[in-house]
Design an enzyme around this catalytic site. Structure first.
Site, PDB file in Angstrom:
ATOM      1  CB  CYS A 159      -0.987  -0.027   1.166  1.00  0.00           C
ATOM      2  SG  CYS A 159      -2.340   1.162   0.997  1.00  0.00           S
TER       3      CYS A 159
ATOM      4  CG  HIS B 195      -4.329  -3.456   2.544  1.00  0.00           C
ATOM      5  ND1 HIS B 195      -3.419  -3.030   3.489  1.00  0.00           N
ATOM      6  CD2 HIS B 195      -4.862  -2.336   2.003  1.00  0.00           C
ATOM      7  CE1 HIS B 195      -3.416  -1.712   3.534  1.00  0.00           C
ATOM      8  NE2 HIS B 195      -4.282  -1.262   2.643  1.00  0.00           N
TER       9      HIS B 195
ATOM     10  CD  GLU C 246      -2.732  -6.391   5.196  1.00  0.00           C
ATOM     11  OE1 GLU C 246      -3.005  -5.206   5.459  1.00  0.00           O
ATOM     12  OE2 GLU C 246      -2.037  -6.725   4.214  1.00  0.00           O
TER      13      GLU C 246
END
Length: 216
Positions: free
Chosen positions: A86, A196, A198
């Site tokens: 990011c 992202h 995750e």
């Protein structure tokens, strides 16, 4: 299988959801040591480095410069696998349009650009900025971090600005949100993503798993 001796340093400069990244890495890399740290000695000793970031680029660069994180990332990119996420990805470029224009680290050639206030989709409907939610990523190169991830898999994005590298050969993945933009970059030991991982369910966890096993 991940090497039980593997040590992954997640760089902490106060501007990222570091614990969710660390927990995801611990999940996909059983036996690996995951350190959330701002200590350059710990980063230097690690086998792999994650450079995350969320928030406004001006604030991020203020902390990056205060803590000399740029030098740490630059050195890590020369010797070991680095994953930027990011705003961590955006910070690698030369300059961002955000906050009236902010100088970034200049480790990759290119700029960070604003999506714009009049963004529309292919049917002419207005698109909201920030680009928030799930979107398809086209893998534009064959790379170890794409292993086991289907072409055009969906990943989770939250951003109002996107990277525009000067050299198109750096682009490892593309996405469209009113305009085509680079969703992933690759250069030597570096892989960087705008989304992202995750937060991107199975595809994101697979990318992190691939990073745990990538030798750069």
């Amino acid at each position: 299988m991940s090497d039980f001796r593997s040590h992954i340093a997640v760089i902490d400069y106060g501007m990222g959801n570091l614990h969710s990244v660390a927990k995801a890495l611990e999940h996909v890399c059983p036996g690996a040591k995951v350190s959330i740290t701002a200590d350059p000695n710990v980063v230097e000793d690690a086998d792999r480095v994650v450079f995350p970031g969320v928030g406004a680029i001006r604030d991020c660069m203020g902390e990056i410069n205060r803590l000399n994180v740029g030098d740490v990332v630059n050195q890590a990119m020369k010797t070991k696998p680095v994953l930027a996420i990011c705003v961590g990805m955006q910070a690698l470029l030369q300059r961002s349009e955000e906050n009236g224009g902010v100088d970034c680290l200049g480790l990759l050639p290119g700029e960070v650009k604003y999506f714009g206030d009049n963004l529309i989709d292919h049917q002419g409907a207005r698109l909201k900025v920030p680009h928030m939610g799930w979107n398809n990523v086209e893998q534009s190169i064959d790379h170890p971090l794409w292993q086991g991830i289907e072409q055009n898999s969906r990943f989770y994005f939250v951003h109002s600005y996107y990277v525009a590298p000067t050299d198109p050969s750096y682009v490892a993945g593309r996405c469209n949100y009113g305009t085509n933009f680079a969703a992933a970059l690759s250069h030597k030991n570096l892989f960087a993503v705008q989304f992202h991982p995750e937060k991107s369910a199975d595809a994101g966890l697979q990318l992190l798993r691939n990073f745990c096993n990538w030798m750069g």
